[in-house]
Design a protein around this motif. Structure first.
Motif, mmCIF file in Angstrom:
data_model
loop_
_atom_site.group_PDB
_atom_site.id
_atom_site.type_symbol
_atom_site.label_atom_id
_atom_site.label_comp_id
_atom_site.label_asym_id
_atom_site.label_seq_id
_atom_site.Cartn_x
_atom_site.Cartn_y
_atom_site.Cartn_z
ATOM 1 N N UNK A 129 0.675 -1.307 0.047
ATOM 2 C CA UNK A 129 0.200 0.106 -0.037
ATOM 3 C C UNK A 129 0.854 1.222 -0.055
ATOM 4 N N UNK A 130 2.160 1.217 0.343
ATOM 5 C CA UNK A 130 3.058 2.393 0.162
ATOM 6 C C UNK A 130 2.577 3.092 1.313
ATOM 7 N N UNK A 131 2.110 2.805 2.518
ATOM 8 C CA UNK A 131 1.639 3.476 3.631
ATOM 9 C C UNK A 131 2.798 3.562 4.791
ATOM 10 N N UNK A 132 3.477 4.729 4.764
ATOM 11 C CA UNK A 132 4.588 4.587 5.456
ATOM 12 C C UNK A 132 5.835 4.026 5.490
ATOM 13 N N UNK A 133 6.809 3.951 6.422
ATOM 14 C CA UNK A 133 8.138 3.231 6.289
ATOM 15 C C UNK A 133 8.319 2.422 7.379
ATOM 16 N N UNK A 134 9.497 1.303 7.268
ATOM 17 C CA UNK A 134 9.518 0.543 8.376
ATOM 18 C C UNK A 134 10.448 1.207 9.315
ATOM 19 N N UNK A 135 10.264 0.861 10.399
ATOM 20 C CA UNK A 135 11.076 1.449 11.765
ATOM 21 C C UNK A 135 12.010 0.423 12.385
ATOM 22 N N UNK A 136 12.893 0.756 13.150
ATOM 23 C CA UNK A 136 13.698 -0.029 14.106
ATOM 24 C C UNK A 136 12.610 -1.130 14.757
ATOM 25 N N UNK A 137 11.628 -0.883 15.331
ATOM 26 C CA UNK A 137 10.859 -1.682 15.828
ATOM 27 C C UNK A 137 10.372 -2.868 15.024
ATOM 28 N N UNK A 138 10.118 -2.664 13.747
ATOM 29 C CA UNK A 138 9.683 -3.505 12.956
ATOM 30 C C UNK A 138 10.509 -4.866 12.399
ATOM 31 N N UNK A 186 20.387 2.339 26.267
ATOM 32 C CA UNK A 186 21.023 3.673 25.420
ATOM 33 C C UNK A 186 21.638 2.988 24.218
ATOM 34 N N UNK A 187 22.523 1.744 24.594
ATOM 35 C CA UNK A 187 23.274 1.376 23.421
ATOM 36 C C UNK A 187 22.314 0.608 22.223
ATOM 37 N N UNK A 188 21.265 0.039 22.778
ATOM 38 C CA UNK A 188 20.180 -0.647 21.899
ATOM 39 C C UNK A 188 19.495 0.627 20.909
ATOM 40 N N UNK A 189 19.237 1.816 21.569
ATOM 41 C CA UNK A 189 18.546 2.749 20.633
ATOM 42 C C UNK A 189 19.571 3.303 19.714
ATOM 43 N N UNK A 190 20.858 3.446 19.944
ATOM 44 C CA UNK A 190 21.758 3.914 19.018
ATOM 45 C C UNK A 190 22.016 3.057 17.892
ATOM 46 N N UNK A 191 22.215 1.671 18.399
ATOM 47 C CA UNK A 191 22.339 0.879 17.183
ATOM 48 C C UNK A 191 21.126 0.596 16.364
ATOM 49 N N UNK A 192 19.854 0.814 17.028
ATOM 50 C CA UNK A 192 18.670 0.652 16.057
ATOM 51 C C UNK A 192 18.682 2.024 15.159
ATOM 52 N N UNK A 193 18.901 2.977 15.828
ATOM 53 C CA UNK A 193 19.053 4.331 14.927
ATOM 54 C C UNK A 193 19.952 4.382 13.747
ATOM 55 N N UNK A 194 20.970 3.641 14.031
ATOM 56 C CA UNK A 194 22.126 3.403 12.927
ATOM 57 C C UNK A 194 21.588 2.637 11.990
ATOM 58 N N UNK A 195 21.038 1.316 12.275
ATOM 59 C CA UNK A 195 20.134 0.441 11.277
ATOM 60 C C UNK A 195 19.384 1.140 10.463
ATOM 61 N N UNK A 196 18.519 1.946 11.105
ATOM 62 C CA UNK A 196 17.156 2.578 10.154
ATOM 63 C C UNK A 196 17.870 3.486 9.225
ATOM 64 N N UNK A 197 18.983 4.326 9.668
ATOM 65 C CA UNK A 197 19.699 5.360 9.040
ATOM 66 C C UNK A 197 20.565 4.579 7.592
#
Length: 695
Positions: A48-57, A177-188
């Motif tokens: 459907x092209x509705x939004x993007x995938x996030x780290x939580x996905x 905190x580390x997990x959040x930084x790694x997740x952000x890097x993954x998505x980026x």
């Protein structure tokens, strides 16, 4: 054109799972938190092209393992950390999402003009297109993104004195905190890409844009959290919006609505609205503007009003002016006057009908038309659920140019669906597992003789729907037994764990429990206990276990599971006795740890029925024990149990007492359940069975 199958790997709890879709309607059944919503959310993004995938996905376990790999590498030093990122096999560890979609077509009837550019396999015997959606990182971006995290990870390692990743404490502030930084890097460093492919997905070519892929699908998903309200201050007018959406799909809509703007403007002119607004509102304003402009030498033009009405304005006007009303007792009632169930039924019907009309439009006839309805049973009682699903199944089959998928945790919807339509989502420790019941039907039922197929159809029709949402299963022989088990689970302190489980009770009689094993145990993988009776050959002079030992079982379930392989004959009572585990008090079904059988033995006085076992337990005696009629009457008065005492013989045995009570089993069980002796009267084999089920 239709979706034949969708394979998902790495999305939330969906790992290497494939869903085969029906040409018409596919029912995706599962308990809460089994993955139904996750699947719909993924389809919204991919189709459907509705939004993007996030780290939580991304898979939680994959994200955790990736962080652990980074921590272990950082402990070894920066060179080791860099080597991990540059390893050619590193992408096997980096979390990603892969979705593979097979689109099938009928070479004789389907027009593939929209898909022709993506035909990879020219084999005339194959009639499918294959696409792959990826959300994954690229090497350069991944190295750059995670190289910058080395100092953060190393600081955490040094501050916390981690000697290996196993020393890290998940859930601690440092870890989070580390997990959040790694997740952000993954998505980026990850991006979505779409490819078309051959059947094996070994030869893939990129599509020009992901929009090119989404243009191949006419997709709609209807959420479970629908904007409906039955309060008196309901102003949402959701049904109005859906009615207009359905009307807009009508071929006459454009012709009618295109005339409305000019008609509105004509009405404005006819009613002198412009003259009134100009004379009364703008006259004084223009005088002020003229006075101001004369002070600075600038000439200002007079204001005037004009009216520009577009088709969008016309639709908005219709939506605001229209009211959905009900006629009750001869007077109009508002939309909010009906309950949520009724409104939900209408809403879903309009959504489905709108999509059906959309699928029939010329521009969509060459696309894959797929509508997904999430939990249509919301707010509906069973009769409404039945009415809706019957209508939907019929409508989809009637139209034929679209597919529907329905997610549900409704036993009623499952009951009205064919077993071939059902896909069951099971929440397990490793994630979400999808069970294809068409495959089960084909492999286990379709090739059986007609009589066996009728038996399967009957058994599954009466017991099947409840199984799909169960945590545990109890198979039993008679209705009075179910009453007893339910009361026991509610009252017994040791069985508190079972009270938190959803238990499916299946009435299998004494001969059919083994028929359910392929579905319940082998396919659905449900922990199951079969509570049955120690049926054996009749022996008139039975008075000891020694005489009982050589007798053969006449219980079809026990014979099926514990047949004497050497003699190719039913097991003896002695054989069955040796099959019972001294630790659990139950006999595991061969070749599985998910199913066990419980039946009477020495602690229950070698009883042949539950009623015999209860009396033998209370009297602490085998079933061939006899008491005088006087003693039986005294026992009946003291215990409060309802049972009959036969006229003959003078000193009946437990077996004879139960035989004379055969027409009063329900009264006997009620007298037990309502008696304070309930817990004390539990035959050990019953308690062992329920303890094992709870373990």
């Amino acid at each position: 054109m239709r979706v034949s199958s969708i394979y998902v790997d790495g999305y939330r709890r969906l790992t290497s799972q494939k869903i085969n879709f029906e040409d018409g309607t596919t029912i995706l059944a599962g308990a809460n938190n089994s993955g139904k919503t996750s699947l719909i959310d993924l389809l919204r993004v991919v189709l459907g092209g509705d939004g993007n995938l996030r780290a939580e996905d991304l898979s939680a376990s994959a994200r955790f393992d990736w962080l652990m790999s980074l921590v272990d590498a950082a402990i070894e030093g920066e060179d080791c950390f860099r080597a991990l990122l540059e390893d050619e096999n590193v992408f096997e560890k980096v979390p990603s999402v892969v979705v593979r979609i097979e689109v099938g077509y009928d070479p004789d009837t389907d027009d593939i003009r929209q898909f022709a550019d993506y035909l990879m396999d020219l084999d005339s015997e194959k009639s499918s297109f294959y696409f792959e959606f990826r959300f994954s990182s690229k090497r350069d971006g991944m190295i750059a993104a995670f190289s910058g995290l080395y100092s953060d990870i190393r600081k955490a390692v040094d501050d916390c004195n981690w000697r290996s990743a196993n020393d890290a404490e998940p859930g601690s502030s440092v870890f989070l905190v580390l997990q959040a930084k790694v997740d952000a890097a993954l998505v980026n460093c990850s991006k979505p890409e779409v490819f078309f492919s051959d059947e094996s997905y070994s030869n893939v070519l990129p599509m020009s844009t992901d929009k090119s892929f989404k243009r191949l699908f006419n997709f709609r998903a209807v959420k479970a959290s629908r904007a409906l309200d039955d309060t008196s201050d309901d102003k949402s007018g959701e049904l109005n919006q859906r009615l207009i959406a359905v009307a807009k799909e009508d071929k006459n809509w454009e012709g009618v609505i295109s005339k409305l703007p000019s008609r509105v403007v004509e009405a404005i002119h006819d009613l002198d609205i412009r003259k009134l607004t100009t004379d009364e509102t703008l006259r004084s304003l223009n005088t002020v503007i003229e006075s101001i402009s004369s002070t600075n030498g600038a000439k200002q033009n007079d204001l005037f009003l004009d009216f520009h009405v577009t088709e969008d304005h016309a639709v908005q006007m219709i939506a605001r002016a229209m009211q959905t009303r009900y006629l009750g007792a001869g007077v109009p009632l508002s939309e909010a006057s009906q309950g949520l169930g009724y409104s939900n039924l209408i809403f879903l019907h309009l959504e489905a009908e709108s999509f059906i009309r959309s699928a029939a439009q010329e521009e969509n006839r060459y696309l894959v038309n797929l509508v997904v309805l999430e939990e249509p049973e919301s707010h509906m009682h069973p009769q409404m659920q039945s009415a809706f699903i019957k209508h939907l199944l019929s409508r989809v089959n009637e139209i034929g140019c679209l597919q529907a998928a329905v997610t549900t945790h409704s036993s009623e919807i499952v009951r009205l669906s064919g077993i071939e339509q059902l896909r069951v989502l099971k929440s397990e420790e490793a994630g979400c597992r999808i069970v294809d019941l068409r495959k089960f039907h084909t492999e286990e039922i379709a090739d059986k003789p007609a009589e066996t197929q009728r038996l399967f159809s009957f058994l599954y029709a009466i017991n099947f729907s409840d199984l799909l949402f169960a945590d545990r299963v109890i198979m039993y022989e008679g209705d009075t037994e179910r009453m007893y088990f339910q009361a026991l689970i509610k009252a017994h302190e040791e069985l508190a764990g079972l009270r938190a489980q959803y238990i499916s009770y299946i009435h299998v009689g004494g001969a059919y429990a083994h028929i359910y094993k392929p579905l319940v145990v082998d396919t659905l993988r449900l922990k199951t206990v079969i509570i049955t009776d120690l049926d054996y050959e009749k022996e008139s002079n039975l008075s000891s276990f020694e005489k009982l030992k050589p007798l053969l079982s006449t219980n079809a379930t026990l014979n099926e599971f514990f047949q004497d392989g050497k003699k190719n004959s039913p097991p003896s009572v002695a054989d069955l006795s040796s099959a019972i585990s001294a630790d659990t008090g139950v006999a595991l079904v061969p070749d599985t740890e998910l199913a066990a059988v419980a039946f009477q033995m020495q602690p229950e006085g070698y009883a042949r029925t539950l009623e015999e076992a209860i009396l033998a337990t209370l009297l602490d005696a085998p079933v061939w024990t006899s008491l005088t009629k006087k003693k039986w009457k005294t026992f009946r008065n003291e215990s409060g149990l309802k049972f009959s005492i036969p006229r003959e013989p003078e000193s009946p045995t437990i077996t004879q007492i139960v035989a004379s009570t055969s027409n009063q089993k329900t009264d006997f069980m009620y007298s037990l359940i309502l008696n304070s002796n309930l817990v004390e009267a539990v035959p050990p084999y019953i308690l062992s069975a329920l303890r094992w089920l709870d373990s």
